[in-house]
Motif scaffolding. Structure first.
Motif, PDB file in Angstrom:
ATOM      1  N   SER A 108      -5.142  -4.995  11.806  1.00 50.50           N
ATOM      2  CA  SER A 108      -3.684  -4.916  11.851  1.00 50.50           C
ATOM      3  C   SER A 108      -3.030  -6.125  11.217  1.00 50.50           C
ATOM      4  O   SER A 108      -1.882  -6.056  10.785  1.00 50.50           O
ATOM      5  CB  SER A 108      -3.214  -4.766  13.304  1.00 50.50           C
ATOM      6  OG  SER A 108      -3.650  -5.891  14.075  1.00 50.50           O
ATOM      7  N   ARG A 109      -3.760  -7.244  11.138  1.00 52.48           N
ATOM      8  CA  ARG A 109      -3.203  -8.438  10.541  1.00 52.48           C
ATOM      9  C   ARG A 109      -3.289  -8.419   9.014  1.00 52.48           C
ATOM     10  O   ARG A 109      -2.600  -9.174   8.343  1.00 52.48           O
ATOM     11  CB  ARG A 109      -3.926  -9.674  11.075  1.00 52.48           C
ATOM     12  CG  ARG A 109      -3.674  -9.927  12.564  1.00 52.48           C
ATOM     13  CD  ARG A 109      -4.545 -11.053  13.074  1.00 52.48           C
ATOM     14  NE  ARG A 109      -5.968 -10.710  12.955  1.00 52.48           N
ATOM     15  CZ  ARG A 109      -6.978 -11.536  13.308  1.00 52.48           C
ATOM     16  NH1 ARG A 109      -6.689 -12.752  13.759  1.00 52.48           N
ATOM     17  NH2 ARG A 109      -8.225 -11.148  13.173  1.00 52.48           N
ATOM     18  N   GLN A 110      -4.152  -7.565   8.476  1.00 55.36           N
ATOM     19  CA  GLN A 110      -4.303  -7.455   7.033  1.00 55.36           C
ATOM     20  C   GLN A 110      -3.727  -6.126   6.558  1.00 55.36           C
ATOM     21  O   GLN A 110      -4.296  -5.071   6.854  1.00 55.36           O
ATOM     22  CB  GLN A 110      -5.784  -7.558   6.649  1.00 55.36           C
ATOM     23  CG  GLN A 110      -6.405  -8.914   6.941  1.00 55.36           C
ATOM     24  CD  GLN A 110      -5.850 -10.006   6.041  1.00 55.36           C
ATOM     25  OE1 GLN A 110      -5.396  -9.723   4.927  1.00 55.36           O
ATOM     26  NE2 GLN A 110      -5.890 -11.248   6.510  1.00 55.36           N
ATOM     27  N   PRO A 111      -2.603  -6.136   5.866  1.00 56.98           N
ATOM     28  CA  PRO A 111      -2.017  -4.867   5.380  1.00 56.98           C
ATOM     29  C   PRO A 111      -2.908  -4.250   4.318  1.00 56.98           C
ATOM     30  O   PRO A 111      -3.641  -4.947   3.610  1.00 56.98           O
ATOM     31  CB  PRO A 111      -0.661  -5.295   4.815  1.00 56.98           C
ATOM     32  CG  PRO A 111      -0.843  -6.729   4.440  1.00 56.98           C
ATOM     33  CD  PRO A 111      -1.801  -7.307   5.452  1.00 56.98           C
ATOM     34  N   PRO A 112      -2.875  -2.918   4.185  1.00 52.24           N
ATOM     35  CA  PRO A 112      -3.684  -2.258   3.149  1.00 52.24           C
ATOM     36  C   PRO A 112      -3.240  -2.676   1.755  1.00 52.24           C
ATOM     37  O   PRO A 112      -2.070  -3.005   1.529  1.00 52.24           O
ATOM     38  CB  PRO A 112      -3.459  -0.782   3.404  1.00 52.24           C
ATOM     39  CG  PRO A 112      -2.174  -0.704   4.153  1.00 52.24           C
ATOM     40  CD  PRO A 112      -2.092  -1.962   4.964  1.00 52.24           C
ATOM     41  N   VAL A 113      -4.173  -2.645   0.829  1.00 51.41           N
ATOM     42  CA  VAL A 113      -3.910  -3.051  -0.543  1.00 51.41           C
ATOM     43  C   VAL A 113      -3.949  -1.826  -1.445  1.00 51.41           C
ATOM     44  O   VAL A 113      -4.893  -1.029  -1.385  1.00 51.41           O
ATOM     45  CB  VAL A 113      -4.936  -4.098  -1.020  1.00 51.41           C
ATOM     46  CG1 VAL A 113      -4.684  -4.455  -2.485  1.00 51.41           C
ATOM     47  CG2 VAL A 113      -4.881  -5.344  -0.144  1.00 51.41           C
ATOM     48  N   CYS A 114      -2.911  -1.686  -2.294  1.00 51.29           N
ATOM     49  CA  CYS A 114      -2.856  -0.607  -3.280  1.00 51.29           C
ATOM     50  C   CYS A 114      -3.359  -1.139  -4.622  1.00 51.29           C
ATOM     51  O   CYS A 114      -2.978  -2.232  -5.044  1.00 51.29           O
ATOM     52  CB  CYS A 114      -1.438  -0.077  -3.428  1.00 51.29           C
ATOM     53  SG  CYS A 114      -0.779   0.686  -1.937  1.00 51.29           S
ATOM     54  N   SER A 115      -4.217  -0.350  -5.263  1.00 48.46           N
ATOM     55  CA  SER A 115      -4.805  -0.794  -6.517  1.00 48.46           C
ATOM     56  C   SER A 115      -5.060   0.419  -7.402  1.00 48.46           C
ATOM     57  O   SER A 115      -4.643   1.556  -7.090  1.00 48.46           O
ATOM     58  CB  SER A 115      -6.105  -1.561  -6.238  1.00 48.46           C
ATOM     59  OG  SER A 115      -6.647  -2.051  -7.448  1.00 48.46           O
ATOM     60  N   CYS A 116      -5.759   0.205  -8.507  1.00 49.74           N
ATOM     61  CA  CYS A 116      -6.118   1.289  -9.417  1.00 49.74           C
ATOM     62  C   CYS A 116      -7.418   0.923 -10.119  1.00 49.74           C
ATOM     63  O   CYS A 116      -7.747  -0.252 -10.280  1.00 49.74           O
ATOM     64  CB  CYS A 116      -5.011   1.571 -10.431  1.00 49.74           C
ATOM     65  SG  CYS A 116      -4.635   0.171 -11.512  1.00 49.74           S
TER      66      CYS A 116
END
Length: 543
Positions: free
Chosen positions: A445-453
């Motif tokens: 919960s302390r690390q937000p998800p990362v969007c990538s490609c």
């Protein structure tokens, strides 16, 4: 009351008027029907012509020539008929209250003198008739010249299409020969890919439309509710209506219909909302974005950005929001319900390069990439602004090559984006890289998800890329979940079509000039793709 006649006037009448005996003879001749002496008639071959000429020189009351001075000088009534002054004066004084010739009301006060030494009217009826015929002939000639110019233009288009078809036939023959003899493995593979493409369908040239004779067209978009393509162009009547606008091109007839003026400088972006029917969003270098109703062809809302705008798009999760990509690298967020100014500014995370492309990818029930947000492409790379709630956005820098990115386009259903790189030292060819968007699962919960490609397929074209061409990635009309990639190739002035799944080059559609924008669309269950150059629009139909 009758005015007394002076002795001088009586003398003038006696000396100049016809004798009593001659008047009696004339009256008798008229009553008895005795014609003129044949010898006298033969001596005057002019006959009626001389009488007509004399009619314009004599008084119609006394039949004597009028003079330029004296009592019998030339006079006229308001109706325009001419008489000797003394004759018409006596006529009106003796109780004749009408013109002797046309019976229009007249009185002695209506008499005016005409100051002319010699009065002669030329018969120009034939001249007027000939001038009228000449104007008709000139108009007919202009129409024929216009039709001739249109025919020559159509012949040129047919000739160009003939050359293109000949080249395609030669290319098909060469591929067939290579497949038959098996000259090389690469040629056999290319031939088999071509045959697979032919079995699934291919694009066939439909029509070429002249958008701007002087050039200057830049971007292209499709309005589905009105069934028309919109191509930006400078004003065709720059002296009367300066600036830039869009030209409507009907997809039913593939003919240009109307020019709509919008901006004062070049337009760099056009976009339509999925919910706002016929409401066009446009961005231009005149520091404005505008909303134009294509139903009334009028601008309904304008926003001053303060800086040149290079791109724009709608929010497909909330159609009240629109975005403007600036030359400074910032993205301004506007609420169409607020007509004053922007509600938020998304500042650049890296260098301040112009935002050359903006695309919004909506939220979807996807395990790989469920989030929605804004993909902003600059010359230095790309960034995904995840739209959380309301006006909250979380930035994610995408792992792209730095310094060579010229365009980013999105295919929302398959959650892919197409990134175009210009040629460089490491890669001397134009490259279009198909990227798959992904999001890391949230474990902490302390690390937000990362969007990538991540790259899926790479397509290469020519070695030239001076223009910021807008390419396209979309679902294949053949179905089966296939995806097509279309890109403009400046080296060959053509539109290249690839199969995104296999990476095979399916088609190479020629153009007259470098392709600047590509737009797929559907009409009556038929699929088309349009490519725009500075002057022309070419439409191809899927068969």
């Amino acid at each position: 009351q009758i005015e007394p006649i002076s002795d001088a006037c009586l003398c003038d009448v006696t000396q100049t008027g016809p004798s009593h005996d001659s008047l009696i003879d004339s009256s008798v001749s008229a009553q008895t029907g005795v014609s003129e002496d044949p010898v006298t008639a033969a001596a005057s071959p002019a006959g009626k012509t001389e009488a007509d000429d004399a009619e314009g020189e004599t008084c119609s009351i006394c039949f004597e020539p009028w003079t330029t001075a004296g009592d019998h000088r030339l006079a006229a009534l308001r109706c325009g008929h001419l008489f000797g002054y003394i004759c018409i004066s006596r006529w009106l004084t003796s109780g004749g209250n009408k013109c002797p010739q046309c019976n229009k009301p007249a009185k002695r006060g209506h008499i005016i003198f005409l100051y002319a030494r010699k009065l002669k009217a030329l018969d120009n009826a034939e001249e007027v008739r000939l001038k009228s015929r000449l104007e008709l002939e000139r108009g007919s000639r202009r129409m024929e010249q216009l039709e001739g110019a249109q025919c020559r233009q159509q012949m040129q288009l047919v000739a160009d299409e003939n050359v293109r078809l000949r080249k395609e036939v030669e290319e098909l023959r060469r591929w067939r020969a290579q497949a038959a003899f098996g000259s090389s493995q690469g040629a056999s593979l290319s031939s088999s890919q071509r045959q697979d493409s032919s079995s699934g369908g291919h694009y066939v040239f439909s029509k070429a439309v002249l958008v701007s004779q002087t050039g200057g067209s830049r971007v292209l978009s499709y309005c589905e509710p009105l069934g028309c393509l919109l191509a930006s162009q400078p004003s065709p009547q720059a002296t009367l209506v300066p600036g830039f606008g869009v030209k409507k091109i009907s997809t039913a007839t593939l003919k240009p219909s109307q020019y709509v003026p919008i901006h004062s400088k070049q337009i760099r972006g056009l976009a339509f909302s999925r919910h706002q029917d016929s409401l066009l969003l446009s961005a231009a270098l005149d520091n404005t974005i505008k909303l134009t109703s294509l139903m009334t062809n009028t601008v309904v809302q304008a926003y001053n950005t303060g800086r040149p705008v290079w791109s724009c798009c709608w929010c497909h999760d909330n159609n009240n929001y629109i975005y403007a990509g600036l030359a400074s690298g910032s993205v301004l967020v506007y609420d169409t319900r607020d007509t004053s100014t922007h509600i938020q500014e998304l500042a650049p995370l890296r260098s301040s390069c112009p935002v050359v492309s903006l695309s919004y990818i909506p939220r979807a029930a996807s395990s790989m990439f469920p989030c929605g947000g804004l993909i902003a492409g600059t010359l230095e790379g790309g960034c995904f602004w995840e739209h959380m709630e309301g006006t909250t956005y979380t930035p994610h820098i995408l792992p792209l090559e730095s310094g060579n990115c010229t365009d980013m386009q999105v295919e929302p259903d398959s959650r892919h984006c197409l990134v175009t790189y210009r040629p460089g030292r490491a890669n001397p060819s134009l490259r279009c890289v198909l990227m798959e968007l992904s999001r890391t699962p949230q474990t902490d919960s302390r690390q937000p998800p990362v969007c990538s490609c991540s790259p899926v397929q790479t397509f290469t074209a020519g070695s030239s890329c001076k223009l910021l061409t807008k390419n396209a990635v979309f679902k294949s009309p053949a179905g089966g979940g296939a995806t097509l990639v279309c890109a403009g190739d400046e080296a060959t002035n053509s539109t290249m079509v690839w199969d995104a799944g296999t990476g095979a080059l399916l088609q190479k559609m020629p153009a007259d000039l470098p392709v600047l924008d590509i737009c797929p669309f559907e009409v009556s269950q038929s699929s088309f793709v349009a490519s725009l150059t500075e002057k022309m629009l070419k439409v191809y139909k899927w068969q």
